[in-house]
Enzyme design. Sequence first.
Site, PDB file in Angstrom:
ATOM      1  N   ASP A  95       0.844  -1.205   0.000  1.00 55.42           N
ATOM      2  CA  ASP A  95       0.000   0.000   0.000  1.00 55.42           C
ATOM      3  C   ASP A  95       0.876   1.250   0.000  1.00 55.42           C
ATOM      4  O   ASP A  95       0.671   2.171   0.783  1.00 55.42           O
ATOM      5  CB  ASP A  95      -0.944  -0.009   1.205  1.00 55.42           C
ATOM      6  CG  ASP A  95      -1.965   1.141   1.154  1.00 55.42           C
ATOM      7  OD1 ASP A  95      -2.298   1.582   0.033  1.00 55.42           O
ATOM      8  OD2 ASP A  95      -2.408   1.604   2.224  1.00 55.42           O
ATOM      9  N   GLN A 125      -3.587  -5.528   5.705  1.00 53.47           N
ATOM     10  CA  GLN A 125      -3.311  -4.544   6.748  1.00 53.47           C
ATOM     11  C   GLN A 125      -4.220  -4.834   7.939  1.00 53.47           C
ATOM     12  O   GLN A 125      -5.432  -4.611   7.872  1.00 53.47           O
ATOM     13  CB  GLN A 125      -3.536  -3.124   6.212  1.00 53.47           C
ATOM     14  CG  GLN A 125      -2.496  -2.716   5.169  1.00 53.47           C
ATOM     15  CD  GLN A 125      -2.895  -1.464   4.399  1.00 53.47           C
ATOM     16  OE1 GLN A 125      -3.952  -1.430   3.769  1.00 53.47           O
ATOM     17  NE2 GLN A 125      -2.053  -0.444   4.430  1.00 53.47           N
ATOM     18  N   ARG A 174       4.549  12.210  11.178  1.00 49.92           N
ATOM     19  CA  ARG A 174       3.228  12.191  10.525  1.00 49.92           C
ATOM     20  C   ARG A 174       2.501  10.916  10.940  1.00 49.92           C
ATOM     21  O   ARG A 174       2.907   9.811  10.581  1.00 49.92           O
ATOM     22  CB  ARG A 174       3.385  12.231   9.003  1.00 49.92           C
ATOM     23  CG  ARG A 174       2.081  12.161   8.217  1.00 49.92           C
ATOM     24  CD  ARG A 174       2.411  12.080   6.732  1.00 49.92           C
ATOM     25  NE  ARG A 174       1.250  12.051   5.872  1.00 49.92           N
ATOM     26  CZ  ARG A 174       0.575  10.943   5.535  1.00 49.92           C
ATOM     27  NH1 ARG A 174       0.943   9.775   6.023  1.00 49.92           N
ATOM     28  NH2 ARG A 174      -0.448  11.004   4.725  1.00 49.92           N
ATOM     29  N   ASP A 218      -0.234   8.495  10.444  1.00 54.87           N
ATOM     30  CA  ASP A 218      -1.110   8.140   9.329  1.00 54.87           C
ATOM     31  C   ASP A 218      -2.464   7.658   9.841  1.00 54.87           C
ATOM     32  O   ASP A 218      -2.543   6.844  10.763  1.00 54.87           O
ATOM     33  CB  ASP A 218      -0.448   7.043   8.487  1.00 54.87           C
ATOM     34  CG  ASP A 218      -1.262   6.694   7.256  1.00 54.87           C
ATOM     35  OD1 ASP A 218      -1.393   7.558   6.370  1.00 54.87           O
ATOM     36  OD2 ASP A 218      -1.781   5.563   7.199  1.00 54.87           O
ATOM     37  N   GLU A 223      -2.671  12.959  10.284  1.00 57.57           N
ATOM     38  CA  GLU A 223      -3.171  12.870   8.907  1.00 57.57           C
ATOM     39  C   GLU A 223      -4.640  12.440   8.951  1.00 57.57           C
ATOM     40  O   GLU A 223      -4.994  11.303   8.660  1.00 57.57           O
ATOM     41  CB  GLU A 223      -2.316  11.874   8.104  1.00 57.57           C
ATOM     42  CG  GLU A 223      -2.633  11.837   6.618  1.00 57.57           C
ATOM     43  CD  GLU A 223      -3.486  10.630   6.201  1.00 57.57           C
ATOM     44  OE1 GLU A 223      -3.926  10.587   5.046  1.00 57.57           O
ATOM     45  OE2 GLU A 223      -3.705   9.722   7.037  1.00 57.57           O
ATOM     46  N   HIS A 236       0.366  12.574  -2.379  1.00 58.38           N
ATOM     47  CA  HIS A 236       0.440  11.236  -2.966  1.00 58.38           C
ATOM     48  C   HIS A 236      -0.939  10.588  -3.057  1.00 58.38           C
ATOM     49  O   HIS A 236      -1.132   9.630  -3.806  1.00 58.38           O
ATOM     50  CB  HIS A 236       1.348  10.350  -2.119  1.00 58.38           C
ATOM     51  CG  HIS A 236       0.711   9.947  -0.813  1.00 58.38           C
ATOM     52  ND1 HIS A 236       0.552  10.824   0.240  1.00 58.38           N
ATOM     53  CD2 HIS A 236       0.160   8.772  -0.406  1.00 58.38           C
ATOM     54  CE1 HIS A 236      -0.057  10.199   1.234  1.00 58.38           C
ATOM     55  NE2 HIS A 236      -0.309   8.957   0.871  1.00 58.38           N
TER      56      HIS A 236
END
Length: 682
Positions: A173, A284, A314, A316, A358, A427
């Site tokens: 991923d 995941q 960061r 996620d 994020e 991204h």
Amino acid sequence: MTSIPHQPRWQADIDTDIVVQLLNQKKLIPFSMATDHSLTDFIRNILSANELKLSIKDKAFIARLNAGMASITHLYYQIYSTHPQKDELFEQLIATLVRAYQSREKDLCKRDEEKAKKGHWFLSNELVGMSLYVDRFAGNLPQLKTKLPYLEELGVNFLHLMPIFESPEGESDGGYAVSDFRKVDKKFGILEDLIGLRKEMQQKGMYMMLDIVLNHTSHRHEWAEKAKSGDPYFQDFFYMFDNRWIPNQYEEKMPEIFPEAAAGNFTYVEECQKWVMTVFHNYQWDLNYMNPLVFREMLDNVLFYANLGVDVLRVDAPAFIWKETGTTSQNLPQVHTLLQLIKECVLVAAPGMAILGEAIVAPKEIIKYFGTGDYTAKECDFAYNATHMALQWDMLATGETDVMLAAQHAILEKPFGTSWISYTRCHDDIGMGYEDYMIEMTGKTPFRHRRYLMDYYSGNLPGTPARGALFSFNPKTGDARISGTLASLCGLEKSLYENDSQGKDISIQKIILMQAHSLFLGGMPMLYYGDEIGYTNDYSFSDDPGKSYDNRWLHRPLIDWEKANRRNEEGTVENRIFSQMQALIKIRKNLPVIGDYKNLTWISPHNTHIAAFLRSFEGKSFYGVFNFSDKYQNLTWYAFREKGESPESLFDHWSQKEIQVGPDHEYLWLEPYQFCLLEPRQ
């Protein structure tokens, strides 16, 4: 502060010299949760049990621990007060902080002190970031070090390295399925390469941001492999069930994140014959933060990253880290408690590292990630301004600013001392995530409006110059997000293909308009690699089985350095875009008023096609004026007086021209997609 059952109440020590002396004594005082305690006694027991020691040189750390202990205790027991091992694991958490501090290099401690002297160092107008994939930008970490002069030439001094830790090929991923949080993937190099890059960057006055994936691990992670083998200790690290009874209860309310590529939220694991929660992809596995062991282990990883020298971490997808049946399992209150606890722990062990959450969520939810109540501005230091990012694309497609302005009341609630990441794209896909009422306030129908935007950017609208693609289309709702590079969505791909010189000029003007808007709006601007030289869509992903299912690879280019070198050739697309980006960044760095000090005011919509704002700081002012229309537009000179300013003239930093301010019935005229960066002059 609300009292939590079984939460210790500290009689906090004030004199850290005395604390150090007490901590070094041999005598231990038993720790009981039933009474008030001396913080010194409690910490001394932990140090002794874990063979740790503090001395007078650790005064600053002890002071931070003393200051943060009440909050850490409160937040921890707010989550874990009913867990049978709560007290033992709390002591282990404090020991983790001591170990992390003692492992912190002297140069990083010195950097912590320097940042503390600056105050909110990350609010500065001098910071300009870029997000990139190491392998696709430079090849590997040692090669990335050789590209730092390129970034310095552009003006970038902050790097977000997309995931670089070990993840399985074909099931990564994009690196967000981590199989080892502490091992750099061999395709990038080794851990020492990362540390070497960080040191080189710091010598150049640059900053680094890395990702940590708190929500899940790869199914190839050691914890998941042991869970597959039947180990109940590690099975409790995940949401694992013998049958579908409880998973079905979760799924009654949980939405699907990738309905096309990964339907559902659970996957059957043949090895252990159990169902495991897999919100994103079946490889995941979601971590179970109801288990305090999971929190302790992941906090240890957070502090490991801090001690690598990371300036911003960061986090996620934090919105997903706490799940409960009967809810969407997103943005729950416990998410914020856990993030606040992480922040308090970081402030003690590694105070120079800032936290980015994020959270790509609705405006009313994203503000909560900065903290609320007693923890206002004490949760995440940064969040992505995803709402405004999407609104920029709304303005570019419609040529109108009314929906954008309808959303600003929510965005402007961000507290002082925190900052946005401002960007035109990243991204990920572009989701039109602002709320329906914001569209309805302008008299538009939300479904039709979003449908128009999807058709415009996917190239399905007659006459559109954009060349993008729909990502994660949901046939049940008709919703989808957008993939495609900045240049392709602005029309450059189409104009180059058709050899349309006028279209090329317009598309470049759009690119620079979008970037300028992000650079001067507020927050730390984060450029996306390739955009600085006008990369268009990369369609080769469709030939790669590991990528073909995910059209976001359209906008994840492999950098051709011969193409990049064309930035030095006068008149090339690369030169035109790169040189203008250089100029914008230089202007930003020379204007302290652009620092993110909660100093943004929107100008009234005198012309629906023009977005205009005022920034003020320490007696200085700045106007950003942006025409999102494909036609000439005007703005009354009254707009520059309505907030109490009375400038006689305005200096446009972009055109380098002095502009005389006229009477209210006259106008500032802007060409299609023109913008002005205006500083008042008396």
